[in-house]
Scaffold this active site. Structure first.
Site, PDB file in Angstrom:
ATOM      1  N   ARG A  38      -2.820   5.853  13.429  1.00 36.33           N
ATOM      2  CA  ARG A  38      -4.054   5.756  14.210  1.00 36.33           C
ATOM      3  C   ARG A  38      -3.673   5.950  15.682  1.00 36.33           C
ATOM      4  NH1 ARG A  38      -8.280   2.096  15.762  1.00 36.33           N
ATOM      5  NH2 ARG A  38      -6.691   0.511  16.051  1.00 36.33           N
ATOM      6  N   TYR A  71     -10.821 -12.218   6.849  1.00 41.05           N
ATOM      7  CA  TYR A  71      -9.759 -11.475   6.153  1.00 41.05           C
ATOM      8  C   TYR A  71      -9.923 -11.640   4.640  1.00 41.05           C
ATOM      9  CZ  TYR A  71      -4.867 -10.308   4.930  1.00 41.05           C
ATOM     10  OH  TYR A  71      -3.719  -9.761   4.398  1.00 41.05           O
TER      11      TYR A  71
HETATM   12  N1  SER Z   1       0.495 -12.050   5.601  1.00 44.03           N
HETATM   13  C1  SER Z   1      -0.942 -12.074   5.603  1.00 44.03           C
HETATM   14  C2  SER Z   1      -1.472 -12.850   6.740  1.00 44.03           C
HETATM   15  O1  SER Z   1      -0.862 -13.848   7.061  1.00 44.03           O
HETATM   16  C3  SER Z   1      -1.469 -12.636   4.327  1.00 44.03           C
HETATM   17  O2  SER Z   1      -1.696 -11.642   3.419  1.00 44.03           O
HETATM   18  O3  SER Z   1      -2.486 -12.520   7.256  1.00 44.03           O
END
Ligand code: SER
Length: 320
Positions: free
Chosen positions: A35, A142
């Site tokens: 990107r 997330y």
């Molecule tokens: N390693 C990632 C995070 O801490 C978890 O999937 O966001």
């Protein structure tokens, strides 16, 4: 898998996975999707790279057509702590970009690898020995995007026959490219600080257990799953995979076996701590073991030995 595109190829996983894919499938057959950050060194020299902002479908289409891509490893992502600070961007990168990838895959008949995460679980999930199929009510943006992504990938497989597969990665530990803004990043930073200063201030509290994995196993998980015999797969999106589970104390004790005067202090980051506490302490990865032979090679001791060796060498050469 003959012509491969890796989005997020300069990221923590992408920078190493792209090189391994080039070794296995031929340099010119693996396109590094970038990107803003330009590739450097071997990643730049060893094969093609193209600007692919996955939030722009036309860009993905152009590159897939230009190189006759048949497999996409969609690693472009925003990690948990960063997405939590900017949830709107977290959704855009986590879901809208994946939707674009899946649409292009549908049109041009590409297989897709999608990395889900321990973040796809939440506080109402059984957090010990977390089953493959269980409650998924994450409380972070997330995690919301990872659950949506798992469901979208399954939908595109069932509805359109797109060959989608994915794993739920734990915290990934590596020594080439640093992770950017995850909750599990401490388990990488601690090694660098141990080598450089023999001291680390930990942002997660004692007793915070999380699943983790070393990069060589991370790469094998992605490639082995994409090469797995589809007739043996009962699941697709996404398989629990883990290699070890520890809390900061256990990790520090392992490092002390090599650096006896290593000291760890705590300064808990409340946001990261809350996220970590909503994630599994340890996952059950038996479905991955049974359905496609998942078998990680590195435990905490082997990983620590290798991490300290590699980072120690870089430090001795003045590279870090
Ligand atoms: N390693 C990632 C995070 O801490 C978890 O999937 O966001």
């Amino acid at each position: 898998m003959e012509k491969i595109l890796v989005t997020g190829s300069v990221g923590q996983i992408g920078s190493e996975l792209t090189l391994e894919l080039r070794k296995r499938y031929g340099n010119k057959n693996v396109v590094a999707g970038i990107r803003k950050t330009q590739p450097t060194g071997e990643l730049k020299e060893s094969g093609p790279y193209e600007v692919v902002d996955a939030t722009k479908i036309d860009k993905i289409t152009d590159v897939v057509k230009k190189y006759n891509i048949d497999t996409i490893y969609h690693l472009a992502a925003m990690l948990s702590a960063v997405a939590e600070k900017n949830p709107q961007a977290g959704w855009n990168v986590g879901v809208n970009a994946l939707y674009n990838i899946l649409e292009v895959a549908r049109e041009f008949n590409c297989a897709v690898f999608f990395p889900s995460s321990i973040g796809a679980f939440g506080p109402t999930t059984p957090l010990d020995n977390t089953p493959q199929d269980t409650i998924q009510r994450p409380t972070t943006m997330y995690g919301v995007t990872k659950v949506a992504g798992e469901l979208l990938c399954d939908y595109y497989f069932k509805r359109f026959g797109v060959d989608t597969k994915g794993v739920r990665y734990p915290g990934i530990i590596s020594n080439v490219t640093l992770p950017g803004g995850g909750t599990t990043d401490y388990a990488v930073e601690i090694y660098y600080e141990a080598v450089k200063h023999k001291k680390f201030t930990c942002p997660l509290a004692r007793g915070t257990f999380l699943d983790m994995m070393y990069m060589p196993d991370t790469i094998d998980a992605a490639i082995d799953l994409m090469e797995a015999d589809p007739s043996k797969l009962k699941h697709r999106n996404a398989f629990n995979v883990t290699a070890m589970s520890f809390d900061p104390e256990i990790l520090a004790d392992e490092i002390k076996k090599h650096i006896p005067d290593f000291v760890m202090e705590y300064d808990v980051d409340t946001m990261k701590q809350a996220i970590a506490e909503s994630w599994p302490n340890s996952m059950d990865d038996s479905a991955a073991r049974e359905e496609w032979g998942w078998d990680p090679k590195y435990d905490l001791a082997a990983m620590t030995e290798d991490m300290l060796k590699v980072i120690g060498e870089k430090h001795a050469k003045g590279l870090i």
